[in-house]
Design an enzyme around this catalytic site. Sequence first.
Site, mmCIF file in Angstrom:
data_model
loop_
_atom_site.group_PDB
_atom_site.id
_atom_site.type_symbol
_atom_site.label_atom_id
_atom_site.label_comp_id
_atom_site.label_asym_id
_atom_site.label_seq_id
_atom_site.Cartn_x
_atom_site.Cartn_y
_atom_site.Cartn_z
ATOM 1 N N GLU A 89 0.818 -1.204 0.000
ATOM 2 C CA GLU A 89 0.000 0.000 0.000
ATOM 3 C C GLU A 89 0.856 1.260 0.000
ATOM 4 O O GLU A 89 1.928 1.285 0.598
ATOM 5 C CB GLU A 89 -0.827 0.048 1.292
ATOM 6 N N CYS A 102 3.073 8.264 1.681
ATOM 7 C CA CYS A 102 3.537 7.310 2.689
ATOM 8 C C CYS A 102 3.753 5.983 1.980
ATOM 9 O O CYS A 102 2.827 5.441 1.373
ATOM 10 C CB CYS A 102 2.470 7.169 3.771
ATOM 11 N N CYS A 109 5.596 -7.598 7.387
ATOM 12 C CA CYS A 109 6.545 -7.097 8.390
ATOM 13 C C CYS A 109 6.760 -8.190 9.420
ATOM 14 O O CYS A 109 5.844 -8.947 9.732
ATOM 15 C CB CYS A 109 5.954 -5.857 9.069
ATOM 16 N N CYS A 113 4.229 -6.042 16.023
ATOM 17 C CA CYS A 113 3.561 -5.110 16.942
ATOM 18 C C CYS A 113 2.074 -5.457 17.074
ATOM 19 O O CYS A 113 1.395 -5.750 16.085
ATOM 20 C CB CYS A 113 3.714 -3.667 16.457
ATOM 21 N N CYS A 116 -0.773 -3.461 15.012
ATOM 22 C CA CYS A 116 -0.524 -3.161 13.602
ATOM 23 C C CYS A 116 -1.015 -4.269 12.671
ATOM 24 O O CYS A 116 -0.695 -5.441 12.867
ATOM 25 C CB CYS A 116 0.970 -2.928 13.400
ATOM 26 N N CYS A 331 -1.973 1.697 8.676
ATOM 27 C CA CYS A 331 -0.969 0.803 8.165
ATOM 28 C C CYS A 331 -1.436 -0.633 7.905
ATOM 29 O O CYS A 331 -1.833 -1.346 8.811
ATOM 30 C CB CYS A 331 0.111 0.794 9.240
HETATM 31 N N1 SAH Z 1 8.057 -0.214 11.065
HETATM 32 C C1 SAH Z 1 8.120 1.219 11.109
HETATM 33 C C2 SAH Z 1 7.296 1.921 10.047
HETATM 34 C C3 SAH Z 1 5.939 1.362 9.723
HETATM 35 S S1 SAH Z 1 4.683 1.618 10.952
HETATM 36 C C4 SAH Z 1 7.768 1.701 12.495
HETATM 37 O O1 SAH Z 1 7.541 0.879 13.372
HETATM 38 O O2 SAH Z 1 7.795 2.898 12.743
HETATM 39 C C5 SAH Z 1 4.364 3.343 10.814
HETATM 40 C C6 SAH Z 1 3.681 3.920 12.033
HETATM 41 O O3 SAH Z 1 2.305 3.517 12.083
HETATM 42 C C7 SAH Z 1 4.328 3.453 13.323
HETATM 43 O O4 SAH Z 1 4.484 4.499 14.233
HETATM 44 C C8 SAH Z 1 3.313 2.453 13.797
HETATM 45 O O5 SAH Z 1 3.464 2.213 15.142
HETATM 46 C C9 SAH Z 1 2.003 3.114 13.382
HETATM 47 N N2 SAH Z 1 0.839 2.246 13.448
HETATM 48 C C10 SAH Z 1 0.775 0.937 13.192
HETATM 49 N N3 SAH Z 1 -0.463 0.469 13.414
HETATM 50 C C11 SAH Z 1 -1.204 1.517 13.810
HETATM 51 C C12 SAH Z 1 -2.573 1.678 14.201
HETATM 52 N N4 SAH Z 1 -3.411 0.646 14.242
HETATM 53 N N5 SAH Z 1 -2.997 2.910 14.551
HETATM 54 C C13 SAH Z 1 -2.139 3.969 14.512
HETATM 55 N N6 SAH Z 1 -0.848 3.880 14.156
HETATM 56 C C14 SAH Z 1 -0.384 2.671 13.814
#
Ligand code: SAH
Length: 341
Positions: A89, A102, A109, A113, A116, A331
Amino acid sequence: MYDIRSMERSEIAELMAKLGEPKFRAEQVWRWTAAAVGGFDEMTNLPKNLREKLAECCELHRPEMLAEQKSSDGTIKYLWGLSDGSAVESVVMQYHHGNTVCISTQVGCRMGCAFCASTRGGKLRDLTPGEMLDEVQWSSKASGLDISNIVLMGIGEPLDNFDNVMKFLRMVGAPEGAGIGMRHISLSTCGPEGGIERLAEEDLQLTLSVSLHAPDDETRSRLMPINRASGGVKRLIERCNAYRKATGRRVSYEYLLASGITDTDEKAELLAKLLSGSDGHVNLIPLNHVDGSPLEPSDPERVRRFKEILESRGVNVTVRRRMGADIDAACGQLRSKRQNG
Ligand code: SAH
């Protein structure tokens, strides 16, 4: 086969010399690939036999738009189909100061997390430099919008695909291509061991955004398994301070507000304490709910209070505006929906 879209000008020059072509042809080919041409047959100033020769030894794919979603706030999300059938995406956001894309850096990944959607099926593979360039340039072509800024905040962990991301960053500045310089690029990372240190050595003028999301090890390790593997929150801040010192660039911290988990007064106090002595900027992100996750967004009053506490402790803080809330712009959401049917 050469991945010609991922080749820099000098590499294309070498290839063309190998093929026995004159220098000016190398320059012509580079201009086409830098401009994200869709195929060799579109390189209209090359003789047909050269186009055929290139098609035999090089791959050049045009990403296929599998889905496009437009939000009422002007945000546009694309799902791009790649040459191997996988998909990533990209999201275009329109701000007063210009348009930002973005982009994703990996297919899936492996960071795991809890909040995510991108990490649900694990990592399938790294994106190539050319595929990342494609995201920038084809998102611009598809939307008809000029792009002035890039954030590496889509699917994937950029520092887990270090060499390809560095090459992409070098190439995306080329004036024959996207022409976007480091000062207009942000790289977001959860901070895998060694990654921030390697990036500091590159000494780039981009903005480093660190996904912090919790001020204590218990909470951060629960939400982000990488926390344990990379030495915990205190060490993370030390690593960021060292990055700041080495590059002269202020670090920005992303902090997700998840109701009852990361958004309490106590967490705000802990966060202020953790960041005291560093001049980092905190970006509060209201959580986007993803299906199947127990985490819920904080209500606006909580967000306001959390911000107030940080400010009263002298922390530089902003609340990120929610973009594309009506189009699954969080994301990995679009990709994961498609995979589930
Ligand atoms: N792996 C990298 C970049 C991708 S995630 C990182 O961890 O920063 C990009 C951002 O989106 C990160 O800050 C991540 O924590 C956030 N993110 C992921 N899932 C999310 C969600 N459900 N709501 C809000 N932000 C989210």
